[in-house]
Design an enzyme around this catalytic site. Structure first.
Site, short mmCIF file in Angstrom:
data_model
loop_
_atom_site.label_atom_id
_atom_site.label_comp_id
_atom_site.label_asym_id
_atom_site.label_seq_id
_atom_site.Cartn_x
_atom_site.Cartn_y
_atom_site.Cartn_z
N HIS A 95 0.92 -1.18 -0.07
CA HIS A 95 -0.10 0.01 -0.03
C HIS A 95 0.91 1.15 0.15
CE1 HIS A 95 0.44 0.79 4.39
NE2 HIS A 95 0.27 -0.57 4.69
N ASP A 97 -0.40 4.38 0.86
CA ASP A 97 -0.78 5.44 1.97
C ASP A 97 -0.06 5.11 3.27
OD1 ASP A 97 -2.16 2.83 1.95
OD2 ASP A 97 -3.36 3.95 3.37
N ASP A 128 6.56 1.26 6.38
CA ASP A 128 5.24 0.87 5.98
C ASP A 128 4.23 1.74 5.23
OD1 ASP A 128 2.55 0.00 6.70
OD2 ASP A 128 2.30 0.65 8.59
N GLU A 159 -5.05 1.48 2.92
CA GLU A 159 -5.10 0.30 3.80
C GLU A 159 -5.12 1.02 5.14
OE1 GLU A 159 -3.36 -2.33 6.51
OE2 GLU A 159 -2.47 -0.51 6.12
N GLU A 160 -4.61 2.09 5.32
CA GLU A 160 -4.12 2.60 6.64
C GLU A 160 -5.63 3.33 7.34
OE1 GLU A 160 -1.87 2.12 8.49
OE2 GLU A 160 -0.19 2.01 7.50
N1 BES Z 1 1.51 -3.00 7.88
C1 BES Z 1 0.51 -2.68 9.00
C2 BES Z 1 0.11 -3.96 9.83
C3 BES Z 1 1.07 -4.65 10.33
C4 BES Z 1 2.24 -4.00 11.04
C5 BES Z 1 1.37 -5.99 10.55
C6 BES Z 1 3.39 -4.75 11.70
C7 BES Z 1 2.23 -6.60 10.96
C8 BES Z 1 3.60 -6.00 11.76
C9 BES Z 1 -0.76 -2.31 8.32
O1 BES Z 1 -0.28 -1.06 7.68
C10 BES Z 1 -1.45 -1.30 9.49
O2 BES Z 1 -0.91 -0.64 10.27
N2 BES Z 1 -2.85 -1.83 9.43
C11 BES Z 1 -3.69 -1.06 10.47
C12 BES Z 1 -5.08 -1.57 9.96
C13 BES Z 1 -6.12 -0.64 10.36
C14 BES Z 1 -6.02 0.47 9.66
C15 BES Z 1 -7.71 -1.39 10.03
C16 BES Z 1 -3.31 -1.54 11.85
O3 BES Z 1 -2.88 -2.66 12.15
O4 BES Z 1 -3.71 -0.69 12.70
MN MN Z 2 1.15 -1.59 6.42
MN MN Z 3 0.30 0.79 8.76
#
Ligand code: BES
Ligand code: MN
Ligand code: MN
Length: 458
Positions: A95, A97, A128, A159-160
Site C-alpha cells: 500500500h 498510503d 510501512d 489500507e491505513e
Molecule cells: N502493515 C501494517 C500492519 C502490520 C504492522 C502488520 C506490523 C504486521 C506488523 C498495516 O499498515 C496497518 O497498520 N494496519 C492497520 C489496519 C487498520 C487501519 C484497519 C493496523 O494494524 O492498525
Molecule cells: Mn502496512
Molecule cells: Mn500501517
C-alpha cells in the site's frame, strides 16, 4: 546451489544488487510524498503518490498500468507482467498510503525528508509500506521487466483507513486481479537478519463512546460533590475495559490457542519503548498477549486541554476505543460486545451513546501448507542464510480476508519489509537498508521457485 552447475541464483543476486541503489532512490522519492489518505487535505498528495507508483511500474516493464479508484475511495495502482506459458500468476500487494506523522516536530529528521542514519532510512512510510511497494518494483527490475512468472502488481491507497472501498474495487477488477499466489509485503521480519512469514494477524474494530451528564457546564464548586462530571464518568467506564491484571474484561471475545514461540520480553519491551519499571499488562506469554488474545486501547479523548481548563463540571466527554481481535473472532460480534460492555459500565445513570467506527479489519489465520509456502521457505532461507520464522503478529491488514474470500484457490504469503525496530506508525519510523536488500533478493528467489511449479501452485 552454484555447485549444482546452476548459476541462476548468483546471477539473480547480482541483478538484485545492481537495482538496489535505484530502488532506494525511488523509495526516497515516494517517501517525500505525504500520502496520508485519511487526511482529506492530503488527497492530492495521495493521488500524486499513486501516479508516482504507476510511473515506476511502467518503467519496470508493466503493461496495462492503471490507476483505479472506487467512488470516494483512494487511488490504487494495477499493473501486469504476463505469465510465460505454464507458469503461475503472482499478485504482489503493498500500500502507498501512510499514517499521519504524529507531530512533525517530534521527529529527529522531518518525516517526509528521507534521511539515513546508522544504516536505516528514516521517514513516514519508509517501512510501512513504501518499502513493500519498492520491494516489488525492485524485483521486477532485477528481472529486467520480464519476471519468470506472471505478475500482477496491486498497490492500494487506503489500507491505513481500513480499506473501506476494497470490496467495490475487487468486484470491479476481479479478472485483472485473479492469481494463484498473493504476496503481501506489509509485515515485519523476526529480526533484520531473520526472515518471517506472518501466519496470522489480529482483527480490529473501534467505537466512539460519548457520555453526557449535564445540560451545560456547571460551576465545579457550587455543584461539585453531588453533581458528577462527564469526563470522570467516561474515565470510570474506560477503566472497566481491563481487569486488575490488565487482561481485557469485555465478555464474549475469542482467545486463540495455537502454541507459539515467545519473543524475549526484554526485547519486546525495548521495541515498544516501555519505560523501566513499567509492567507489561495482562497474563500469558508475550506471544499470546500480542497476537493470540484480544487487546483494548483508548486512542483519544475529546476533552478540554489542560492549559485551557475552567472550574466547571463537564457536561459531556467522548473517546475512541480500539479493540484488537484474536484470530477466529468475528468483527460484528466483537464490536457489539464492546458496545454492550461500555453501555453496561457507565456509572451514575450517565447517558451513553456508542457509535461503531469505520476502521474494521477481520482477523486472519493462514494455511501454510502447499507448494507456495515450501517455495517461500526455500527462497527466504537462501536469501537470509537462515530459516524462516513462522508466527502470528498483532497488527491487522484489512485487505487479506476479503482477498482470500474472493480468490479461495490462491495461496496467501505475508512477508516482512519491516523489523521489530521499524516503529510502525510511530515517531522516527525507519527501514533497515541492508534488510531491504535481503527482502528484494528473497522475493526475487521466490518468483524463480514458483516458476518451476506448474500453475495452479497451491
Ligand atoms: N502493515 C501494517 C500492519 C502490520 C504492522 C502488520 C506490523 C504486521 C506488523 C498495516 O499498515 C496497518 O497498520 N494496519 C492497520 C489496519 C487498520 C487501519 C484497519 C493496523 O494494524 O492498525
Ligand atoms: Mn502496512
Ligand atoms: Mn500501517
Amino acid at each position: 546451489m552454484p555447485d549444482q552447475g546452476d548459476d541462476r541464483p548468483i546471477e539473480l543476486a547480482a541483478a538484485v544488487a545492481g537495482v538496489l541503489p535505484g530502488a532506494r532512490a525511488d523509495l526516497e522519492r515516494l517517501v517525500r510524498i505525504p500520502s496520508i489518505w485519511a487526511d482529506p487535505a492530503r488527497a492530492d498528495d495521495t493521488r500524486r503518490s499513486a501516479e508516482a507508483v504507476a510511473a515506476l511500474a511502467r518503467d519496470a516493464g508493466g503493461r496495462d498500468v492503471r490507476i483505479v479508484a472506487a467512488e470516494g475511495g483512494a487511488p490504487a495502482v494495477i499493473a501486469h507482467w504476463p505469465a510465460p506459458p505454464g507458469t503461475p500468476t503472482v499478485l504482489l500487494y503493498a500500500h502507498h498510503d501512510v499514517q499521519p506523522t504524529g507531530g512533525d516536530d517530534l521527529w529527529t529528521s522531518r518525516p517526509f525528508e528521507p534521511t539515513e542514519r546508522n544504516g536505516r532510512l528514516y521517514g513516514r512510510g519508509a517501512a510501512d509500506d513504501k518499502a513493500g511497494v519498492m520491494t516489488h518494483l525492485a524485483v521486477l527490475r532485477a528481472y529486467g521487466g520480464r519476471p519468470p512468472v506472471g505478475v500482477t502488481l496491486f498497490v492500494e491507497g487506503e489500507e491505513e483507513s481500513g480499506s473501506p472501498t476494497l470490496t467495490t474495487l475487487l468486484r470491479e477488477y476481479r479478472d485483472a486481479l485473479t492469481c494463484d499466489v498473493i504476496v503481501i509485503a506489509d509485515s515485519a521480519n523476526a529480526a533484520v537478519d531473520v526472515p518471517a512469514l506472518t501466519t496470522s494477524l489480529r482483527g480490529l474494530v473501534d467505537v466512539t463512546i460519548e457520555v453526557a451528564m449535564l445540560e451545560r457546564q456547571a460551576h465545579s464548586g457550587v455543584f461539585g460533590g453531588p453533581v458528577g462530571d462527564a469526563l470522570t464518568a467516561l474515565c470510570r467506564t474506560l477503566a472497566s475495559l481491563h481487569d486488575a491484571r490488565g487482561d481485557v474484561a469485555v465478555a464474549g471475545l475469542v482467545t486463540a490457542t495455537t502454541g507459539a514461540p515467545d519473543p524475549d520480553p526484554d526485547t519486546f519491551r525495548a521495541d515498544a519503548g516501555v519505560l523501566p519499571g513499567v509492567e507489561l499488562i495482562g497474563t500469558g506469554s508475550v506471544a499470546e498477549r500480542s497476537w493470540l488474545k484480544p487487546a483494548v486501547a483508548v486512542l483519544g479523548i475529546d476533552a478540554p486541554r489542560t492549559d485551557e481548563v475552567a472550574n466547571v463540571l463537564l457536561p459531556r466527554a467522548r473517546a475512541v476505543v480500539s479493540l484488537r481481535l484474536a484470530p477466529g473472532d468475528d468483527t460484528a460480534k466483537a464490536q457489539r460486545a464492546l458496545a454492550e460492555h461500555l453501555e453496561a459500565h457507565v456509572p451514575w445513570g450517565a447517558r451513553v451513546t456508542v457509535t461503531p467506527g469505520r476502521g474494521v479489519a477481520e482477523p486472519i489465520s493462514l494455511d501454510t501448507s502447499g507448494v507456495a509456502y515450501d517455495a517461500a521457505r526455500r527462497a527466504f532461507a537462501e536469501a537470509y542464510g537462515t530459516a524462516v520464522v513462522e508466527s502470528g503478529l498483532g497488527g491487522s491488514i484489512p485487505f487479506i480476508a476479503e482477498f482470500a474470500r474472493t480468490f479461495p484457490g490462491a495461496a496467501v504469503l505475508v512477508t516482512g519489509v519491516g523489523d521489530p525496530a521499524s516503529r510502525w506508525h510511530g515517531i522516527d519510523e525507519s527501514l533497515h537498508l541492508e534488510m531491504f536488500g535481503r527482502c528484494v533478493h528473497a522475493e526475487a528467489l521466490l518468483l524463480a521457485e514458483l516458476a518451476a511449479r506448474p500453475s495452479p501452485v497451491r
